[in-house]
Design a protein around this motif. Structure first.
Motif, PDB file in Angstrom:
ATOM      1  N   TRP A  58       0.838  -1.192   0.000  1.00  0.00           N
ATOM      2  CA  TRP A  58       0.000   0.000   0.000  1.00  0.00           C
ATOM      3  C   TRP A  58       0.879   1.250   0.000  1.00  0.00           C
ATOM      4  CZ3 TRP A  58      -4.533  -0.689   4.006  1.00  0.00           C
ATOM      5  CH2 TRP A  58      -5.269  -1.832   3.666  1.00  0.00           C
ATOM      6  N   PHE A  59       0.492   2.223  -0.776  1.00  0.00           N
ATOM      7  CA  PHE A  59       1.204   3.496  -0.797  1.00  0.00           C
ATOM      8  C   PHE A  59       1.024   4.196   0.542  1.00  0.00           C
ATOM      9  CE2 PHE A  59       1.082   8.095  -1.360  1.00  0.00           C
ATOM     10  CZ  PHE A  59       2.302   8.326  -1.981  1.00  0.00           C
ATOM     11  N   GLY A  60       2.142   4.649   1.120  1.00  0.00           N
ATOM     12  CA  GLY A  60       2.126   5.396   2.368  1.00  0.00           C
ATOM     13  C   GLY A  60       3.126   6.536   2.309  1.00  0.00           C
ATOM     14  N   VAL A  61       3.361   7.182   3.421  1.00  0.00           N
ATOM     15  CA  VAL A  61       4.214   8.377   3.413  1.00  0.00           C
ATOM     16  C   VAL A  61       5.312   8.318   4.460  1.00  0.00           C
ATOM     17  CG1 VAL A  61       2.481   9.900   2.403  1.00  0.00           C
ATOM     18  CG2 VAL A  61       2.530   9.570   4.880  1.00  0.00           C
ATOM     19  N   SER A  62       5.650   7.124   4.954  1.00  0.00           N
ATOM     20  CA  SER A  62       6.726   7.059   5.946  1.00  0.00           C
ATOM     21  C   SER A  62       8.104   7.162   5.298  1.00  0.00           C
ATOM     22  CB  SER A  62       6.630   5.750   6.746  1.00  0.00           C
ATOM     23  OG  SER A  62       6.723   4.645   5.870  1.00  0.00           O
ATOM     24  N   ALA A  63       8.212   6.842   4.004  1.00  0.00           N
ATOM     25  CA  ALA A  63       9.468   6.980   3.249  1.00  0.00           C
ATOM     26  C   ALA A  63       9.086   7.093   1.780  1.00  0.00           C
ATOM     27  CB  ALA A  63      10.381   5.785   3.498  1.00  0.00           C
ATOM     28  N   THR A  64       8.809   8.313   1.321  1.00  0.00           N
ATOM     29  CA  THR A  64       8.118   8.489   0.042  1.00  0.00           C
ATOM     30  C   THR A  64       8.583   9.754  -0.668  1.00  0.00           C
ATOM     31  OG1 THR A  64       6.163   7.423   0.969  1.00  0.00           O
ATOM     32  CG2 THR A  64       5.832   8.717  -1.024  1.00  0.00           C
ATOM     33  N   LEU A  65       8.717   9.673  -1.982  1.00  0.00           N
ATOM     34  CA  LEU A  65       8.922  10.843  -2.837  1.00  0.00           C
ATOM     35  C   LEU A  65       7.577  11.325  -3.365  1.00  0.00           C
ATOM     36  CD1 LEU A  65      12.018   9.941  -5.076  1.00  0.00           C
ATOM     37  CD2 LEU A  65      11.937  11.552  -3.179  1.00  0.00           C
ATOM     38  N   MET A  66       7.374  12.653  -3.352  1.00  0.00           N
ATOM     39  CA  MET A  66       6.135  13.219  -3.881  1.00  0.00           C
ATOM     40  C   MET A  66       6.417  14.556  -4.552  1.00  0.00           C
ATOM     41  SD  MET A  66       2.864  12.386  -1.518  1.00  0.00           S
ATOM     42  CE  MET A  66       1.903  12.816  -2.979  1.00  0.00           C
ATOM     43  N   ARG A  67       5.586  14.893  -5.531  1.00  0.00           N
ATOM     44  CA  ARG A  67       5.665  16.212  -6.135  1.00  0.00           C
ATOM     45  C   ARG A  67       5.113  17.234  -5.149  1.00  0.00           C
ATOM     46  NH1 ARG A  67       7.192  15.294 -11.221  1.00  0.00           N
ATOM     47  NH2 ARG A  67       6.602  13.274 -12.147  1.00  0.00           N
ATOM     48  N   ARG A  68       5.874  18.299  -4.962  1.00  0.00           N
ATOM     49  CA  ARG A  68       5.489  19.304  -3.965  1.00  0.00           C
ATOM     50  C   ARG A  68       4.160  19.956  -4.313  1.00  0.00           C
ATOM     51  NH1 ARG A  68       6.537  24.925  -3.437  1.00  0.00           N
ATOM     52  NH2 ARG A  68       6.517  25.628  -1.256  1.00  0.00           N
ATOM     53  N   ASP A  69       3.930  20.260  -5.600  1.00  0.00           N
ATOM     54  CA  ASP A  69       2.698  20.947  -5.964  1.00  0.00           C
ATOM     55  C   ASP A  69       1.479  20.056  -5.734  1.00  0.00           C
ATOM     56  OD1 ASP A  69       3.360  19.185  -7.986  1.00  0.00           O
ATOM     57  OD2 ASP A  69       2.700  20.490  -9.609  1.00  0.00           O
ATOM     58  N   VAL A  70       1.643  18.730  -5.876  1.00  0.00           N
ATOM     59  CA  VAL A  70       0.533  17.816  -5.612  1.00  0.00           C
ATOM     60  C   VAL A  70       0.158  17.843  -4.133  1.00  0.00           C
ATOM     61  CG1 VAL A  70      -0.160  15.383  -5.571  1.00  0.00           C
ATOM     62  CG2 VAL A  70       1.021  16.317  -7.565  1.00  0.00           C
ATOM     63  N   LEU A  71       1.173  17.781  -3.276  1.00  0.00           N
ATOM     64  CA  LEU A  71       0.886  17.816  -1.842  1.00  0.00           C
ATOM     65  C   LEU A  71       0.281  19.153  -1.425  1.00  0.00           C
ATOM     66  CD1 LEU A  71       3.794  15.994   0.042  1.00  0.00           C
ATOM     67  CD2 LEU A  71       1.350  15.528   0.170  1.00  0.00           C
ATOM     68  N   LEU A  72       0.751  20.228  -2.028  1.00  0.00           N
ATOM     69  CA  LEU A  72       0.200  21.534  -1.673  1.00  0.00           C
ATOM     70  C   LEU A  72      -1.256  21.659  -2.106  1.00  0.00           C
ATOM     71  CD1 LEU A  72       3.189  23.919  -2.496  1.00  0.00           C
ATOM     72  CD2 LEU A  72       2.324  23.271  -0.240  1.00  0.00           C
ATOM     73  N   SER A  73      -1.603  21.038  -3.225  1.00  0.00           N
ATOM     74  CA  SER A  73      -2.978  21.149  -3.712  1.00  0.00           C
ATOM     75  C   SER A  73      -3.924  20.178  -3.013  1.00  0.00           C
ATOM     76  CB  SER A  73      -3.027  20.899  -5.228  1.00  0.00           C
ATOM     77  OG  SER A  73      -2.611  19.575  -5.532  1.00  0.00           O
ATOM     78  N   VAL A  74      -3.429  18.983  -2.665  1.00  0.00           N
ATOM     79  CA  VAL A  74      -4.283  17.977  -2.027  1.00  0.00           C
ATOM     80  C   VAL A  74      -4.168  18.060  -0.511  1.00  0.00           C
ATOM     81  CG1 VAL A  74      -4.791  15.513  -1.822  1.00  0.00           C
ATOM     82  CG2 VAL A  74      -4.127  16.471  -4.031  1.00  0.00           C
ATOM     83  N   GLY A  75      -2.950  18.000  -0.014  1.00  0.00           N
ATOM     84  CA  GLY A  75      -2.685  18.212   1.399  1.00  0.00           C
ATOM     85  C   GLY A  75      -3.156  17.117   2.333  1.00  0.00           C
ATOM     86  N   PHE A  76      -2.563  17.088   3.517  1.00  0.00           N
ATOM     87  CA  PHE A  76      -3.003  16.186   4.578  1.00  0.00           C
ATOM     88  C   PHE A  76      -4.183  16.812   5.311  1.00  0.00           C
ATOM     89  CE2 PHE A  76       1.433  14.905   4.063  1.00  0.00           C
ATOM     90  CZ  PHE A  76       1.326  13.528   4.055  1.00  0.00           C
ATOM     91  N   ASP A  77      -4.999  15.973   5.889  1.00  0.00           N
ATOM     92  CA  ASP A  77      -6.109  16.428   6.719  1.00  0.00           C
ATOM     93  C   ASP A  77      -5.600  16.571   8.150  1.00  0.00           C
ATOM     94  OD1 ASP A  77      -8.399  16.797   8.242  1.00  0.00           O
ATOM     95  OD2 ASP A  77      -9.608  15.435   7.030  1.00  0.00           O
ATOM     96  N   ASP A  78      -5.576  17.819   8.647  1.00  0.00           N
ATOM     97  CA  ASP A  78      -5.034  18.074   9.980  1.00  0.00           C
ATOM     98  C   ASP A  78      -5.878  17.466  11.094  1.00  0.00           C
ATOM     99  OD1 ASP A  78      -2.964  19.432   8.872  1.00  0.00           O
ATOM    100  OD2 ASP A  78      -3.682  21.444   9.381  1.00  0.00           O
ATOM    101  N   ASN A  79      -7.100  17.036  10.772  1.00  0.00           N
ATOM    102  CA  ASN A  79      -7.936  16.403  11.791  1.00  0.00           C
ATOM    103  C   ASN A  79      -7.471  14.990  12.123  1.00  0.00           C
ATOM    104  OD1 ASN A  79      -9.784  18.579  12.070  1.00  0.00           O
ATOM    105  ND2 ASN A  79     -10.800  17.968  10.172  1.00  0.00           N
ATOM    106  N   PHE A  80      -6.564  14.450  11.292  1.00  0.00           N
ATOM    107  CA  PHE A  80      -6.049  13.104  11.516  1.00  0.00           C
ATOM    108  C   PHE A  80      -4.774  13.182  12.349  1.00  0.00           C
ATOM    109  CE2 PHE A  80      -9.053  12.149   8.387  1.00  0.00           C
ATOM    110  CZ  PHE A  80      -9.187  10.780   8.236  1.00  0.00           C
ATOM    111  N   ARG A  81      -4.743  12.405  13.417  1.00  0.00           N
ATOM    112  CA  ARG A  81      -3.517  12.253  14.195  1.00  0.00           C
ATOM    113  C   ARG A  81      -2.801  10.961  13.825  1.00  0.00           C
ATOM    114  NH1 ARG A  81      -1.679  16.787  16.980  1.00  0.00           N
ATOM    115  NH2 ARG A  81      -3.502  18.108  17.318  1.00  0.00           N
ATOM    116  N   SER A  82      -3.500  10.083  13.135  1.00  0.00           N
ATOM    117  CA  SER A  82      -2.934   8.834  12.631  1.00  0.00           C
ATOM    118  C   SER A  82      -3.812   8.393  11.469  1.00  0.00           C
ATOM    119  CB  SER A  82      -2.911   7.759  13.724  1.00  0.00           C
ATOM    120  OG  SER A  82      -4.225   7.500  14.192  1.00  0.00           O
ATOM    121  N   GLY A  83      -3.282   7.510  10.631  1.00  0.00           N
ATOM    122  CA  GLY A  83      -4.050   7.048   9.486  1.00  0.00           C
ATOM    123  C   GLY A  83      -4.158   8.070   8.379  1.00  0.00           C
TER     124      GLY A  83
END
Length: 706
Positions: A144-169
């Motif tokens: 499964w794709f995760g983010v513990s050791a991952t390359l990502m395009r910066r503009d994609v993360l800036l546009s989609v972003g993490f949900d700050d309401n999540f403390r895990s998952g």
């Protein structure tokens, strides 16, 4: 290859860290050896030497001010200077050259996000670190794709972003949104990094709790895509136990903790109150799930009982349970449907009404249960045989009391447009029932009272969980003002006009097992009850849609098109559940043995009728909301009469198949009437409600003034 002017990789490495002094140095040393353009460590208010270690390796240090892991990662992304960012956790070590190799895969494959392969290892010689690492290395989650050791395009993360309401998952939730957005994601099968686990039980427990809570949050946000995660810990445990038995028996205790703490966190998170109400379709789906999800454990419950007790005992036990459920329906006095209409407009959030309704249905269930037991005892045959045992009688009354309260709590959850709470309690109830039965049989107890007692125990746990849900939502019952006779009378005024409709609609489902028991005997009843239980679980889907429609029409979110939306949702959910029943039902019955296997022929008769009931139940919901109770009650009474009156004669002449055809034919007749009336009622402006119903609903309830 992305190189800067002095040979660095054009990658910004972002490492969130909190109290990570034990691991951060080795992580940073491995990262710096890869020569990235910049290293950013986002500190989570560490109390150890995390910050000083980061600065000693030349990293730029930012602080997330304790806002959590998703916020830390986004802060690093926002301050990164490269187009590609590497999200690396502090417990990861990069072997030489791995960052450049993954970057080459990233560019060549046109990825928006590409994770390193993870090789997990323990950070010590003890049990828990080794168990965590073994689990991860043998888990399907590795792909499964995760983010513990991952390359990502910066503009994609800036546009989609993490949900700050999540403390895990947050990685699972992010993956769902990235996949929905059409971004290309992957996990490298060749470029692998080291992933370390702390070697303590506290670390294992924290991992389990975070996983369970994260899955629960994802389910709440994406029920369509992530609803199946509710069974993931169970499936993973079954698979893990199987692999452990073959390859590593010493890790079997690990899976007990994994299952327990995952579900503890999952249930705790789902129990946590939400401010947002659910949509009509969502409310119906959650309530339907609350009825269908226990189908597996319910089948296991009766399967275990059937394997260890003779059919005569199972038939009698199922008759007692059916009598308890009939008692609940008789004792509800229309309080549940009335709650759906009254509670949304209560000024105190329904706290007084909740207390009044629970007291009313509890007292009523005890009275009705006593009368039902006395009447059936005097008849002698069928369920009356069970009352010869005083223990069974007492447990029967306790079951009726707890089950009525649990059922009313379901209505309260639907009225608050939070039927998801019912799912949690339903799962708890089912697991407790199965657990009590299993423990009793393991202890060598083989008695009818255990079957009924397990049902009572499950209902009690459901009630306790429901009260806790209300307390956490700050809607706990107002016992001081709600337990007054005047309040109960005020609630029964709108409740009793609903009672005839509810009883006519529900009673056949609970009367048929009793009729079959009295006509064909306990052994035949055992086969009928197993099949009827399966069909009843699906039948709750259209009933849930009707209740949800009634609540929406009575609340502030009524809008055109609600009726058609409720029908569509009901048909889709019922069709899915019915197909599952048709596919799996015969195999489940065959598993129980030849006495039950032959009953599979009843399923193709019952399932089409379940689809027809979708329209009927929506029609009942519309009638309740508009106060057309005389009309809808007439339809329900007619349907019940078509089933109940000839049931005994049909059973004697044609057996269980005849009873199934009889019930299905009655459902078809009701559906035809419902279609005609829905077309009429939705084409014209709502007429004035029936005088009896209107008077009942417009009377002061007494709740506000008590």
């Amino acid at each position: 290859m992305r190189y800067g002017p002095v040979g660095e990789l054009e990658v910004s490495v972002i490492i969130p860290a909190r109290n990570a002094e034990a691991w951060l140095g080795e992580c940073l040393e491995s990262v710096r050896a890869q020569h990235p353009r910049e290293i950013i460590v986002v500190d989570g208010c560490s109390l150890d030497d995390t910050v000083s270690i980061a600065r000693s390796f030349g990293a730029r240090v930012l602080s997330d001010e304790g806002r959590g892991l998703p916020a830390a990662r986004m802060l690093g992304v926002q301050n990164a200077g490269c187009e590609v960012v590497a999200l690396i956790d502090a417990d990861v070590v990069l072997p030489p050259g791995t960052l450049s190799r993954l970057l080459r895969e990233f560019d060549d494959g046109g990825y928006d996000g590409l994770q390193f392969g993870l090789a997990s290892e323990s950070d010590g010689p003890g049990y828990w670190g080794a168990a965590l690492a073994w689990h991860h290395n043998h888990s399907r989650v590795r792909s499964w794709f995760g983010v513990s050791a991952t390359l990502m395009r910066r503009d994609v993360l800036l546009s989609v972003g993490f949900d700050d309401n999540f403390r895990s998952g947050e990685d699972i939730e992010l993956r769902i949104r990235l996949e929905n957005g059409g971004y290309k994601l992957g996990v490298s099968p060749t470029t692998v990094v080291r992933h370390r686990f702390a070697d303590t039980f506290d670390c294992a427990r924290d991992q389990w709790l975070q996983d369970g809570a994260g899955m629960a949050r994802t389910i709440r946000k994406h029920p369509g895509r992530a609803g199946w995660l509710a069974v993931l810990p169970l499936l993973a445990s079954v698979r893990g136990v199987g692999l452990s038995l073959v390859h590593a028996p010493r890790f079997l205790p690990y899976w007990a903790g994994f299952l327990l703490y995952n579900y503890r966190a999952m249930f705790g998170e789902i129990l946590r109150p939400q401010a947002r109400p659910l949509s009509v379709g969502g409310n119906a789906a959650w309530l339907a799930a609350a009825r269908i999800a226990p189908m597996v454990t319910g089948f296991l419950f009766w399967a275990l009982a059937a394997l260890l007790l003779p059919p005569e005992q199972i038939g009698l036990g199922s008759a007692v349970v059916a009598a308890a459920l009939l008692t609940v329906q008789l004792g509800m006095l229309g309080v549940g449907p009335a709650t759906l209409t009254l509670l949304p407009s209560e000024p105190d959030g329904g706290r007084r009404l909740t207390a009044t309704s629970l007291l009313t249905v509890g007292v009523s269930a005890l009275l009705v249960g006593g009368v039902l037991a006395a009447v059936t005892y005097s008849m002698g045959s069928g369920v009356g045989e069970a009352w010869r045992n005083p223990v069974v009688t007492i447990i029967f009354l306790a079951t009726a009391l707890f089950a009525s309260a649990a059922y009313q709590l379901d209505h309260i959850g639907v009225a608050q447009e939070r039927a998801d709470r019912a799912l949690v309690r339903s799962l708890l109830q089912s697991l407790v029932q199965l657990g009590v039965l299993g423990l009793a049989f393991a202890a060598g107890i083989r008695d009818l009272s255990i079957v009924v007692g397990a049902v009572a125990a499950g209902a009690l746990v459901s009630v306790l969980a429901g009260l806790r849900q209300l307390r956490r939502a700050r809607l706990e019952p107002d016992w001081r003002h709600g337990l007054r006779p005047r309040s109960a009378v005020g609630l029964l005024r709108p409740g009793l006009p609903n009672h005839a409709l509810m009883m006519a609609d529900r009673a056949p489902g609970y009367l048929l097992p009793l009729i079959v028991a009295a006509t064909l005997g306990p052994a035949t009843t055992a086969a009928w009850y197993i099949v009827w239980m399966m069909a009843s679980a699906v039948f709750f889907v259209p009933q849930s849609a009707g209740f949800s429609l009634q609540t929406a029409l009575a609340g502030t979110r009524s809008r055109p098109g609600l009726v058609s939306s409720a029908i569509r949702a009901s048909l889709l959910l019922t069709l899915a559940a019915g197909l599952i029943l048709l596919l799996l039902g015969p195999y489940l019955l065959q598993f129980l043995g030849p006495h039950y296997a032959s009953a599979w022929v009843l399923l193709p008769v019952l399932v089409p009728a379940l689809l027809l009931s979708c329209v009927t139940q929506v029609y009942y919901g519309l009638c309740r909301a508009r106060g057309r109770l005389v009309e809808s009650t007439f339809v329900a009474v007619l349907t019940a009469a078509l089933v109940v009156i000839p049931a005994a004669a049909v059973a004697q002449q044609f057996g269980l198949t005849g009873v199934s055809v009889l019930w299905s034919a009655a459902q078809a007749a009701a559906a035809l009437i419902a279609v005609w009336r829905l077309i009429t009622l939705t084409r014209v402006k709502p007429a004035a409600p029936d005088p009896v119903s209107s008077a009942a609903f417009n009377e002061p309830t007494g709740i506000e003034k008590s």
